[in-house]
Design a protein around this motif. Structure first.
Motif, PDB file in Angstrom:
ATOM      1  N   HIS A 199      13.673  -5.500  46.520  1.00 32.03           N
ATOM      2  CA  HIS A 199      13.031  -4.742  45.440  1.00 32.03           C
ATOM      3  C   HIS A 199      12.622  -5.660  44.298  1.00 32.03           C
ATOM      4  O   HIS A 199      11.488  -5.594  43.809  1.00 32.03           O
ATOM      5  CB  HIS A 199      13.962  -3.638  44.943  1.00 32.03           C
ATOM      6  CG  HIS A 199      13.571  -3.073  43.615  1.00 32.03           C
ATOM      7  ND1 HIS A 199      12.389  -2.398  43.409  1.00 32.03           N
ATOM      8  CD2 HIS A 199      14.203  -3.108  42.417  1.00 32.03           C
ATOM      9  CE1 HIS A 199      12.322  -2.025  42.125  1.00 32.03           C
ATOM     10  NE2 HIS A 199      13.400  -2.448  41.517  1.00 32.03           N
ATOM     11  N   ARG A 211       8.866  -6.382  43.050  1.00 35.60           N
ATOM     12  CA  ARG A 211       8.505  -6.080  41.661  1.00 35.60           C
ATOM     13  C   ARG A 211       7.927  -7.304  40.963  1.00 35.60           C
ATOM     14  O   ARG A 211       6.935  -7.209  40.239  1.00 35.60           O
ATOM     15  CB  ARG A 211       9.720  -5.552  40.897  1.00 35.60           C
ATOM     16  CG  ARG A 211       9.348  -5.020  39.513  1.00 35.60           C
ATOM     17  CD  ARG A 211      10.503  -4.382  38.832  1.00 35.60           C
ATOM     18  NE  ARG A 211      11.427  -5.434  38.424  1.00 35.60           N
ATOM     19  CZ  ARG A 211      12.594  -5.222  37.869  1.00 35.60           C
ATOM     20  NH1 ARG A 211      13.028  -3.988  37.683  1.00 35.60           N
ATOM     21  NH2 ARG A 211      13.372  -6.213  37.517  1.00 35.60           N
ATOM     22  N   THR A 225       4.111  -3.466  46.741  1.00 37.59           N
ATOM     23  CA  THR A 225       4.761  -2.249  47.210  1.00 37.59           C
ATOM     24  C   THR A 225       5.028  -2.347  48.706  1.00 37.59           C
ATOM     25  O   THR A 225       4.458  -3.191  49.395  1.00 37.59           O
ATOM     26  CB  THR A 225       3.875  -1.022  46.937  1.00 37.59           C
ATOM     27  OG1 THR A 225       2.599  -1.217  47.551  1.00 37.59           O
ATOM     28  CG2 THR A 225       3.712  -0.783  45.439  1.00 37.59           C
ATOM     29  N   GLY A 254      15.595   2.283  40.484  1.00 41.68           N
ATOM     30  CA  GLY A 254      14.316   1.752  40.036  1.00 41.68           C
ATOM     31  C   GLY A 254      13.337   1.435  41.147  1.00 41.68           C
ATOM     32  O   GLY A 254      12.246   0.924  40.897  1.00 41.68           O
ATOM     33  N   SER A 314      11.409   3.162  42.775  1.00 40.52           N
ATOM     34  CA  SER A 314      10.136   3.889  42.772  1.00 40.52           C
ATOM     35  C   SER A 314       8.983   2.991  42.324  1.00 40.52           C
ATOM     36  O   SER A 314       7.824   3.293  42.598  1.00 40.52           O
ATOM     37  CB  SER A 314      10.216   5.132  41.890  1.00 40.52           C
ATOM     38  OG  SER A 314      10.518   4.767  40.560  1.00 40.52           O
ATOM     39  N   GLU A 315       9.295   1.879  41.700  1.00 45.04           N
ATOM     40  CA  GLU A 315       8.267   0.900  41.320  1.00 45.04           C
ATOM     41  C   GLU A 315       7.674   0.189  42.533  1.00 45.04           C
ATOM     42  O   GLU A 315       6.543  -0.296  42.476  1.00 45.04           O
ATOM     43  CB  GLU A 315       8.857  -0.181  40.406  1.00 45.04           C
ATOM     44  CG  GLU A 315       9.354   0.287  39.077  1.00 45.04           C
ATOM     45  CD  GLU A 315      10.042  -0.846  38.347  1.00 45.04           C
ATOM     46  OE1 GLU A 315       9.325  -1.662  37.727  1.00 45.04           O
ATOM     47  OE2 GLU A 315      11.286  -0.929  38.411  1.00 45.04           O
ATOM     48  N   THR A 316       8.450   0.095  43.619  1.00 50.04           N
ATOM     49  CA  THR A 316       8.022  -0.733  44.746  1.00 50.04           C
ATOM     50  C   THR A 316       7.982  -0.008  46.092  1.00 50.04           C
ATOM     51  O   THR A 316       7.240  -0.430  46.977  1.00 50.04           O
ATOM     52  CB  THR A 316       8.940  -1.967  44.899  1.00 50.04           C
ATOM     53  OG1 THR A 316      10.293  -1.539  45.087  1.00 50.04           O
ATOM     54  CG2 THR A 316       8.849  -2.874  43.674  1.00 50.04           C
TER      55      THR A 316
END
Length: 161
Positions: free
Chosen positions: A9, A13, A18, A39, A41-43
């Motif tokens: 992740h 990031r 992604t 966290g 959901s960023e990737t």
């Protein structure tokens, strides 16, 4: 949360990338490995559990010719699944898992015969894993292997910059 999942992740990031997943024998376990990381959901965009061959073809675009000539337990299918989920989701990287968790053989291949796929900008690769253990052990080892393959690829990308 796994250290490997967190490392992947953070690497994703850092490069603004992604990932998405296409799973067969792991049945969603790979997606869980990602979503256990706060966290993410960023990737992590999401994934598809395509246990049935028909879904591999209809959702991921795996060509029927691949299934007929090579089977779903094959390097060719793993690469097509990884490319397909990447195309469907628009992710930078697509990961796939396909193989035999057991206890019975499939397509004449013994339990523990697994292929993982990784697709990204300019490449699509697969790896054969010959794993030992019960269904759960094979599924978990498969997740670990494909995450490790992505980590290696991401570290190589970072080193090239």
């Amino acid at each position: 949360m796994t250290d490997l999942g967190k490392r992947v992740h953070l690497l994703l990031r850092a490069e603004g990338s992604t990932v998405s997943t296409a799973e067969s024998l792991t049945g969603g376990r790979l997606a869980v490995r990602f979503t256990d990381v706060p966290g993410v959901s960023e990737t992590f965009l999401g994934g598809a559990v395509t246990y049935a061959t028909a879904l591999k073809m209809s959702l991921l675009g795996v060509d029927e010719e691949i299934v007929v000539r090579h089977g779903v337990v094959s390097a060719e299918c793993a690469r097509a699944m990884a490319s397909g989920v990447r195309a469907v989701t628009g992710s930078t990287y697509g990961l796939s898992t396909t193989g035999v968790a057991g206890p019975d053989d499939q397509e004449g291949k013994p339990a523990g015969t697994v292929y993982v796929g990784l697709a990204g900008p300019g490449f699509v690769v697969s790896e054969l894993l010959e794993l030992q253990g019960d269904r759960t052990e094979i599924q978990e080892a498969t997740c670990e292997a494909v995450l490790a393959a992505l980590e290696v690829r991401l570290r190589e990308q970072t080193a090239l910059r």
